[in-house]
Design an enzyme around this catalytic site. Structure first.
Site, mmCIF file in Angstrom:
data_model
loop_
_atom_site.group_PDB
_atom_site.id
_atom_site.type_symbol
_atom_site.label_atom_id
_atom_site.label_comp_id
_atom_site.label_asym_id
_atom_site.label_seq_id
_atom_site.Cartn_x
_atom_site.Cartn_y
_atom_site.Cartn_z
ATOM 1 N N ASP A 280 -1.030 1.555 -3.999
ATOM 2 C CA ASP A 280 -1.859 0.494 -4.576
ATOM 3 C C ASP A 280 -3.236 0.981 -4.997
ATOM 4 O O ASP A 280 -4.061 0.192 -5.447
ATOM 5 C CB ASP A 280 -1.982 -0.694 -3.617
ATOM 6 C CG ASP A 280 -2.857 -0.416 -2.411
ATOM 7 O OD1 ASP A 280 -2.930 0.749 -1.997
ATOM 8 O OD2 ASP A 280 -3.458 -1.370 -1.883
ATOM 9 N N ASP B 267 -5.893 2.271 -3.379
ATOM 10 C CA ASP B 267 -7.140 2.083 -2.634
ATOM 11 C C ASP B 267 -7.500 3.282 -1.763
ATOM 12 O O ASP B 267 -8.513 3.267 -1.075
ATOM 13 C CB ASP B 267 -7.113 0.793 -1.809
ATOM 14 C CG ASP B 267 -6.102 0.817 -0.665
ATOM 15 O OD1 ASP B 267 -5.305 1.781 -0.591
ATOM 16 O OD2 ASP B 267 -6.095 -0.134 0.134
ATOM 17 N N ASP C 129 -2.521 6.506 -3.535
ATOM 18 C CA ASP C 129 -1.383 5.862 -2.867
ATOM 19 C C ASP C 129 -0.850 4.741 -3.747
ATOM 20 O O ASP C 129 -1.319 4.526 -4.863
ATOM 21 C CB ASP C 129 -1.760 5.370 -1.467
ATOM 22 C CG ASP C 129 -2.711 4.190 -1.480
ATOM 23 O OD1 ASP C 129 -3.423 4.009 -2.492
ATOM 24 O OD2 ASP C 129 -2.750 3.436 -0.491
ATOM 25 N N SER D 292 0.819 -1.210 0.000
ATOM 26 C CA SER D 292 0.000 0.000 0.000
ATOM 27 C C SER D 292 0.856 1.264 0.000
ATOM 28 O O SER D 292 1.633 1.493 -0.918
ATOM 29 C CB SER D 292 -0.959 -0.040 1.189
ATOM 30 O OG SER D 292 -1.920 0.974 1.113
#
EC number: 5.4.2.10
Length: 451
Positions: free
Chosen positions: A242, A244, A240, A101
């Site tokens: 990833d 999400d 960010d 992440s």
């Protein structure tokens, strides 16, 4: 049964340190195959962000799943919410995300989606850990799994994102700056907004395996703020690593965080009579959000910190909208998990529909000053068993009255108690937070206060 490897969002750590090692991930792939994808026609999707270690772990997972007799579909670099969407629409048994992440490149992790595109329930994670205690047994050669690439994965997800706004929406009057954090959205996010007509300037879209989240993205906003002002843009969008979560920047260069975004989307849903029940935030959601929603007649429910718990509360109560201050926004009327691109698009649609700027849309939320102090502790303890700490909390709450909040929360990942005080008067807030932090440090035996 207590879990050994799974945290609140899968398995995560520093690359090369157990469990984030190739041998463990190989074994994990096999265990997942055994639990989630039994049967000859089973298939599992694997996607990743742009970390250099992703290639290594992709191969390890692929080998483990194949050894369990499971077919694999490789997505390549793909946002986490895209993997959730594709798992559901391609009818896979599970989706696996290789990502840490918003963490730096030297960390990595593995998280999972069920066939419905939702996070795995605790009992499945426990079952996977039970399989990890067993030695690997490779399927016979005739039953080994095969791997194929999904060549149209990006296109499928781009079309899905566009479909979450009205078919007639036209973003051509908006000038955007988009920061992809050198992460998993670097290909798809620019396409989504460009195909919907927006005039976009893209930064943070040159991943090299080592620069993901480095001075960019939703946790480092300075470059985006400067670019928005330089380009005289209407909006900045920071994703960010990833994809999400999302934080936005208004035309003045001011931050529009997850609480603001949640308010804007809630008001938009209410305006179109499409809001279902309450909005779900977390214990850390700003009191200003709660007050702003209350003026609209919308209750705010608070879950534990973590998008997993927000999702659980949404599903248990049949609600459709929730999120965190950090920018995890879940629109269950559009998708099954937090999605930075989809959430940003909902805000842009509301800007076009109302003719209001982002600054104007967020103005209904007046944030309360908040002070957060991390206190290192020597041991874990139930804070509610300590009368001195309870009394100090009650005294602080009495001083704040209805115009403030006090929260003491042990970290789930480190020996730290987080002390948060919120209220209208910033000097009072800071003073009470310091007093409570000192009280916690004194009674828990390691009087060190972290920044």
């Amino acid at each position: 049964m207590e879990k050994k490897y799974f945290g609140t969002d899968g398995i995560r750590g520093k690359v090369g340190e157990r469990p984030i090692t190739p041998d463990f991930i190989l074994h994990l792939g096999w265990a997942v195959g055994r639990v989630l994808a039994q049967g000859r026609q089973s298939k599992v999707l694997i996607g990743k962000d742009t970390r250099i270690s992703g290639y290594m772990f992709e191969s390890a997972l692929q080998a483990g799943l194949s050894a369990a007799g499971v077919d694999i579909r490789l997505l390549g670099p793909m946002p986490t919410p895209a993997i959730a969407y594709l798992t559901r629409t391609l009818h896979a048994k599970a989706g696996i995300v290789i990502s840490a992440s918003h963490n730096p490149y030297y960390d990595n992790g593995i998280k999972f989606f069920s066939s419905a595109g939702t996070k795995l329930p605790d009992e499945i994670e426990v079952a996977i850990e039970a399989e990890l205690e067993k030695p690997m047994q490779t399927a016979t050669s005739s039953r080994l799994g095969k791997a194929e690439r999904v060549v149209d994965a990006a296109g499928r997800y781009i079309e899905f994102c566009k479909s979450t706004g009205p078919a007639s929406v036209d973003l051509s009057e908006l000038r955007l700056v988009l920061d992809c954090a050198h992460g998993a959205t670097y290909q798809v996010a620019p396409e989504v907004f460009a195909e919907m007509g927006a005039d976009i300037t893209v930064i943070g879209a040159s991943p090299n395996g080592l620069n993901i989240n480095e001075n960019c993205g939703s946790t480092a906003l300075e470059s985006l703020q400067h670019k928005v002002l330089e380009c005289k843009a209407d909006v900045g969008i920071a994703l960010d690593g990833d994809g999400d979560r999302v934080i936005m920047i208004d035309q003045r260069g001011e931050i529009v965080d997850g609480d603001d975004i949640l308010y804007i989307i809630a008001r938009a849903r209410q305006r179109t009579s499409k809001l279902t029940g309450a909005v779900v935030g977390t214990l850390m959601s700003n009191l200003g959000l709660e007050k702003a929603l209350a003026t609209l007649g919308i209750p705010l429910m608070r879950s534990q910190v973590g998008d997993r718990y927000v999702l659980e509360m949404l599903q248990c109560n049949g609600y459709s909208l929730g999120g965190e201050s950090s920018g995890h926004i879940i629109c269950l009327d559009r998708t099954t998990t937090g999605d930075g691109i989809v959430s940003a698009l909902q805000v842009l649609v509301e800007m076009v529909a109302t003719g209001h700027s982002l600054y104007e849309l967020k103005s209904g939320v007046v944030k309360y000053p908040q002070c957060l102090i991390n206190v290192q502790v020597a041991r874990s303890i139930n804070l509610h068993d300590n009368n001195a700490i309870i009394n100090a909390m009650q005294e602080a709450e009495n001083q704040l009255g209805d115009e403030g909040r006090v929260l003491l929360r042990p970290s789930g990942t480190e020996p730290v108690v987080r002390v948060m005080v919120e209220g209208r008067d910033i000097s009072q807030v800071n003073s009470l937070a310091q007093q409570l932090a000192q009280e916690v440090a004194f009674h828990l035996g390691n009087p060190q206060i972290c920044p």
